[in-house]
Design a protein around this motif. Structure first.
Motif, PDB file in Angstrom:
ATOM      1  N   GLY A  97       0.816  -1.204   0.000  1.00  0.00           N
ATOM      2  CA  GLY A  97       0.000   0.000   0.000  1.00  0.00           C
ATOM      3  C   GLY A  97       0.854   1.261   0.000  1.00  0.00           C
ATOM      4  O   GLY A  97       0.566   2.211  -0.734  1.00  0.00           O
ATOM      5  N   GLY A  98       1.930   1.243   0.797  1.00  0.00           N
ATOM      6  CA  GLY A  98       2.818   2.401   0.869  1.00  0.00           C
ATOM      7  C   GLY A  98       3.447   2.712  -0.480  1.00  0.00           C
ATOM      8  O   GLY A  98       3.452   3.860  -0.934  1.00  0.00           O
ATOM      9  N   ILE A  99       3.924   1.647  -1.146  1.00  0.00           N
ATOM     10  CA  ILE A  99       4.564   1.850  -2.459  1.00  0.00           C
ATOM     11  C   ILE A  99       3.551   2.423  -3.443  1.00  0.00           C
ATOM     12  O   ILE A  99       3.823   3.373  -4.180  1.00  0.00           O
ATOM     13  N   LEU A 100       2.335   1.843  -3.432  1.00  0.00           N
ATOM     14  CA  LEU A 100       1.301   2.313  -4.366  1.00  0.00           C
ATOM     15  C   LEU A 100       0.919   3.753  -4.070  1.00  0.00           C
ATOM     16  O   LEU A 100       0.758   4.566  -4.984  1.00  0.00           O
ATOM     17  N   ALA A 101       0.777   4.078  -2.765  1.00  0.00           N
ATOM     18  CA  ALA A 101       0.396   5.441  -2.401  1.00  0.00           C
ATOM     19  C   ALA A 101       1.464   6.418  -2.860  1.00  0.00           C
ATOM     20  O   ALA A 101       1.161   7.508  -3.365  1.00  0.00           O
ATOM     21  N   TYR A 102       2.728   6.013  -2.727  1.00  0.00           N
ATOM     22  CA  TYR A 102       3.823   6.863  -3.205  1.00  0.00           C
ATOM     23  C   TYR A 102       3.703   7.059  -4.714  1.00  0.00           C
ATOM     24  O   TYR A 102       3.880   8.165  -5.237  1.00  0.00           O
ATOM     25  N   ALA A 103       3.361   5.964  -5.430  1.00  0.00           N
ATOM     26  CA  ALA A 103       3.254   6.052  -6.890  1.00  0.00           C
ATOM     27  C   ALA A 103       2.091   6.952  -7.313  1.00  0.00           C
ATOM     28  O   ALA A 103       2.175   7.625  -8.341  1.00  0.00           O
ATOM     29  N   THR A 104       1.003   6.979  -6.517  1.00  0.00           N
ATOM     30  CA  THR A 104      -0.143   7.789  -6.937  1.00  0.00           C
ATOM     31  C   THR A 104       0.200   9.278  -6.967  1.00  0.00           C
ATOM     32  O   THR A 104      -0.448  10.045  -7.663  1.00  0.00           O
ATOM     33  N   LEU A 105       1.242   9.675  -6.207  1.00  0.00           N
ATOM     34  CA  LEU A 105       1.608  11.096  -6.204  1.00  0.00           C
ATOM     35  C   LEU A 105       2.028  11.556  -7.599  1.00  0.00           C
ATOM     36  O   LEU A 105       1.883  12.720  -7.955  1.00  0.00           O
ATOM     37  N   ASP A 106       2.543  10.598  -8.397  1.00  0.00           N
ATOM     38  CA  ASP A 106       2.960  10.942  -9.752  1.00  0.00           C
ATOM     39  C   ASP A 106       1.825  10.868 -10.758  1.00  0.00           C
ATOM     40  O   ASP A 106       1.992  11.264 -11.907  1.00  0.00           O
ATOM     41  N   LEU A 107       0.682  10.311 -10.342  1.00  0.00           N
ATOM     42  CA  LEU A 107      -0.427  10.179 -11.283  1.00  0.00           C
ATOM     43  C   LEU A 107      -1.049  11.547 -11.534  1.00  0.00           C
ATOM     44  O   LEU A 107      -1.028  12.413 -10.671  1.00  0.00           O
ATOM     45  N   PRO A 108      -1.603  11.737 -12.741  1.00  0.00           N
ATOM     46  CA  PRO A 108      -2.219  13.033 -13.040  1.00  0.00           C
ATOM     47  C   PRO A 108      -3.438  13.272 -12.170  1.00  0.00           C
ATOM     48  O   PRO A 108      -4.033  12.331 -11.631  1.00  0.00           O
ATOM     49  N   LYS A 109      -3.796  14.516 -12.059  1.00  0.00           N
ATOM     50  CA  LYS A 109      -4.986  14.918 -11.325  1.00  0.00           C
ATOM     51  C   LYS A 109      -6.211  14.215 -11.915  1.00  0.00           C
ATOM     52  O   LYS A 109      -6.330  14.094 -13.139  1.00  0.00           O
ATOM     53  N   ILE A 110      -7.113  13.783 -11.040  1.00  0.00           N
ATOM     54  CA  ILE A 110      -8.293  13.058 -11.538  1.00  0.00           C
ATOM     55  C   ILE A 110      -9.154  13.978 -12.390  1.00  0.00           C
ATOM     56  O   ILE A 110      -9.458  15.092 -11.987  1.00  0.00           O
ATOM     57  N   GLY A 111      -9.534  13.478 -13.570  1.00  0.00           N
ATOM     58  CA  GLY A 111     -10.442  14.247 -14.416  1.00  0.00           C
ATOM     59  C   GLY A 111      -9.761  15.232 -15.330  1.00  0.00           C
ATOM     60  O   GLY A 111     -10.432  15.940 -16.061  1.00  0.00           O
ATOM     61  N   SER A 112      -8.406  15.290 -15.310  1.00  0.00           N
ATOM     62  CA  SER A 112      -7.768  16.264 -16.208  1.00  0.00           C
ATOM     63  C   SER A 112      -7.811  15.735 -17.641  1.00  0.00           C
ATOM     64  O   SER A 112      -7.847  14.534 -17.883  1.00  0.00           O
ATOM     65  N   VAL A 113      -7.805  16.665 -18.603  1.00  0.00           N
ATOM     66  CA  VAL A 113      -8.008  16.277 -19.995  1.00  0.00           C
ATOM     67  C   VAL A 113      -6.718  15.926 -20.714  1.00  0.00           C
ATOM     68  O   VAL A 113      -6.745  15.340 -21.788  1.00  0.00           O
ATOM     69  N   ASP A 114      -5.564  16.279 -20.120  1.00  0.00           N
ATOM     70  CA  ASP A 114      -4.329  16.087 -20.885  1.00  0.00           C
ATOM     71  C   ASP A 114      -3.523  14.883 -20.413  1.00  0.00           C
ATOM     72  O   ASP A 114      -2.316  14.842 -20.541  1.00  0.00           O
ATOM     73  N   THR A 115      -4.208  13.869 -19.863  1.00  0.00           N
ATOM     74  CA  THR A 115      -3.475  12.675 -19.451  1.00  0.00           C
ATOM     75  C   THR A 115      -3.225  11.794 -20.669  1.00  0.00           C
ATOM     76  O   THR A 115      -3.910  11.930 -21.689  1.00  0.00           O
ATOM     77  N   PRO A 116      -2.238  10.895 -20.570  1.00  0.00           N
ATOM     78  CA  PRO A 116      -1.988   9.980 -21.695  1.00  0.00           C
ATOM     79  C   PRO A 116      -3.237   9.180 -22.077  1.00  0.00           C
ATOM     80  O   PRO A 116      -3.450   8.879 -23.257  1.00  0.00           O
ATOM     81  N   VAL A 117      -4.081   8.847 -21.092  1.00  0.00           N
ATOM     82  CA  VAL A 117      -5.285   8.070 -21.402  1.00  0.00           C
ATOM     83  C   VAL A 117      -6.190   8.863 -22.340  1.00  0.00           C
ATOM     84  O   VAL A 117      -6.693   8.341 -23.333  1.00  0.00           O
ATOM     85  N   GLN A 118      -6.384  10.134 -22.040  1.00  0.00           N
ATOM     86  CA  GLN A 118      -7.329  10.929 -22.824  1.00  0.00           C
ATOM     87  C   GLN A 118      -6.711  11.434 -24.125  1.00  0.00           C
ATOM     88  O   GLN A 118      -7.432  11.734 -25.071  1.00  0.00           O
ATOM     89  N   MET A 119      -5.374  11.557 -24.170  1.00  0.00           N
ATOM     90  CA  MET A 119      -4.744  12.142 -25.348  1.00  0.00           C
ATOM     91  C   MET A 119      -4.460  11.104 -26.431  1.00  0.00           C
ATOM     92  O   MET A 119      -4.068  11.471 -27.535  1.00  0.00           O
ATOM     93  N   SER A 120      -4.607   9.812 -26.093  1.00  0.00           N
ATOM     94  CA  SER A 120      -4.128   8.802 -27.040  1.00  0.00           C
ATOM     95  C   SER A 120      -4.965   8.817 -28.321  1.00  0.00           C
ATOM     96  O   SER A 120      -6.124   9.223 -28.327  1.00  0.00           O
ATOM     97  N   GLU A 121      -4.343   8.388 -29.406  1.00  0.00           N
ATOM     98  CA  GLU A 121      -5.020   8.379 -30.705  1.00  0.00           C
ATOM     99  C   GLU A 121      -6.230   7.470 -30.686  1.00  0.00           C
ATOM    100  O   GLU A 121      -7.234   7.719 -31.349  1.00  0.00           O
ATOM    101  N   VAL A 122      -6.082   6.375 -29.921  1.00  0.00           N
ATOM    102  CA  VAL A 122      -7.157   5.396 -29.842  1.00  0.00           C
ATOM    103  C   VAL A 122      -8.424   6.051 -29.298  1.00  0.00           C
ATOM    104  O   VAL A 122      -9.513   5.875 -29.832  1.00  0.00           O
TER     105      VAL A 122
END
Lengths: 341, 118
Positions: A97-122
């Motif tokens: 849990g600690g490792i994952l929580a640390y990793a979430t700090l690098d994740l984009p803000k929830i709901g932002s439009v410019d994340t790799p998920v939303q920007m992908s061509e697919v």
């Protein structure tokens, strides 16, 4: 306001899961798990995933609760309390849990439009091109059935395999040699899904409800192109109607209505329908599961292909859920027959 | 800051509870329940990644600039849920057979019996 709902639901979710973890009675744990699934479905609605919420409510709160209860009827519902627990599991999960929580700090803000998920061509293609290319308003359906049709074929096969495997495991009788008798094995509990002949209220209510459940299943099946729904959800709802019938009126009556071998046949038929569409499109000279070729107009071809494979999915899911239910509910009968011989 | 990462933290907590249930409980059904919780946590993570602020469900609507949430995670998780229940059923079927063979579904007791037989 939305944030408030979100926080409230998530707190409920965590409390529910802690409840599941700490109760010793497995019946209570199962019911709490159903509640957790329902809360999860509400959270999915909040996150715009209506199709997923639909599935989670039907599967998590409906079918899987029935499965757990069926198992508990066969194996007993009390968890043996244990005295001292080793601290290693707690430390290990805290570490993960600690490792994952640390990793979430690098994740984009929830709901932002410019994340790799939303920007992908697919995503671009699925969201903006699919209404013209496939002509189906529900993008989830067009991705599920058309763009990623091959994936879905694989998933249907997994469900088919699981249905068969449950039947294989639970219909096989255990032949134990005399000298191998395990000590302390209590005589098998007799649980028979024979319904409740004297309860008037469930009988009347079930009779009123079942036609509407089946009708709703059909609506979800065929309206899946335009709104939330599709073969997976419809299959689960359809099976739930039959399972309700069996719980109230008895397993034997359901077996008269839908014999086990018929369920086995339609279990395979659904996969066959799905694969058949792929083979037809190959015979017509296109790629496997390319629906454009099925009709002169590519959009009409897509509609036809999606309709047929969704029927295949619905049939397989219904049959698999029924197979699994037959396996669990019929287990005690099966054993009894064996003892009688 | 709090709301920006809130869902992720809930995902982490849920995943930890699921993992802890699987590792610490000896009852096999409790372990299956723990696996389900773990699975649900992953579902939440995927769906959260697809969410767009101010977006709506990915079903085509009238109007020019409607913002839709990403349909791809929805597709992946939708099928994962149904496959998940099928595999859970398989696990539960195996538990029923274990109960018939060993007379218990507590992992500790089963391991002890195995040791005694050796």
């Amino acid at each position: 306001m939305e944030e408030f709902t979100d926080v409230f639901l998530m707190v409920l979710l965590i409390v529910g899961t802690l409840g599941v973890l700490y109760v010793n009675n497995l019946f209570v744990a199962t019911m709490l798990l159903g509640a957790v699934s329902l809360i999860m479905a509400l959270i999915f609605v909040n996150l715009d995933a209506v199709d997923v919420a639909f599935t989670e409510a039907a599967v998590g709160a409906g079918i899987s609760t029935v499965l757990y209860l069926g198992t508990l009827a066969l194996v007993g519902a009390n968890e043996k309390p244990r005295g001292k627990r080793s601290p290693i599991p707690l430390l290990a999960s805290l570490l993960v849990g600690g490792i994952l929580a640390y990793a979430t700090l690098d994740l984009p803000k929830i709901g932002s439009v410019d994340t790799p998920v939303q920007m992908s061509e697919v995503t671009e293609r699925y969201v903006y091109t699919s209404p013209e290319e496939i002509g189906v308003p529900n993008m989830v359906t067009s991705v599920l059935a058309s763009y990623r049709g091959f994936d879905t074929f694989g998933e249907v096969t997994v469900i088919f395999t699981a249905g068969i495997a449950v039947l294989l495991i639970l219909r096989q009788l255990h032949r134990r040699r005399e000298d191998e008798e395990t000590p302390g094995n209590p005589p098998f509990q007799k649980v028979k899904a024979e319904g409740s002949p004297h309860d008037l209220v469930p009988h009347v209510v079930a009779k009123l409800l079942i036609p509407f459940i089946l009708l709703f299943g059909l609506y979800v099946q065929f309206h899946g192109d335009f709104g939330p729904g599709g073969g997976f959800q419809a299959g689960v709802i359809f099976a739930a109607g039959f399972i309700l019938y069996s719980l109230v009126f008895g397993l034997d009556n359901l077996k008269k209505l839908i014999p086990v071998h018929f369920v086995e046949i339609i279990l395979a038929a659904g996969v066959l329908i799905y694969g058949g569409v792929g083979v037809v499109s190959m015979l017509k000279g296109a790629n496997f599961l390319d629906y454009n070729i099925l009709s002169a107009d590519p959009i009409a071809g897509q509609h036809l292909g999606i309709l047929i494979i969704e029927i295949g999915v619905g049939v397989t899911v219904t049959a698999a859920m029924l197979c699994i239910f037959y396996g669990f509910a019929g287990r005690s009968d099966e054993l009894e027959k064996n003892n009688g011989e | 800051m709090f709301f920006e990462h809130y869902n992720y933290w809930i995902f982490v907590i849920l995943l930890m509870i699921g993992l802890y249930t699987v590792m610490s409980r000896s009852n096999l059904i409790k372990k299956m329940i723990g696996l389900s919780l773990f699975q649900t946590a992953v579902f939440l993570f995927y769906i959260t990644l697809g969410k767009i602020e101010g977006g709506t469900a990915p079903i085509l609507m009238e109007g020019e600039d409607v913002l839709y949430s990403n349909p791809l995670p929805h597709v992946l998780i939708l099928t994962a849920i149904v496959v998940g229940v099928a595999t859970t059923a398989l696990g539960l079927a195996l538990i029923v057979r274990i109960k018939e063979t060993f007379g218990t579904i507590e992992e500790d007791d089963i391991l002890r019996m195995e040791d005694e037989q050796k």
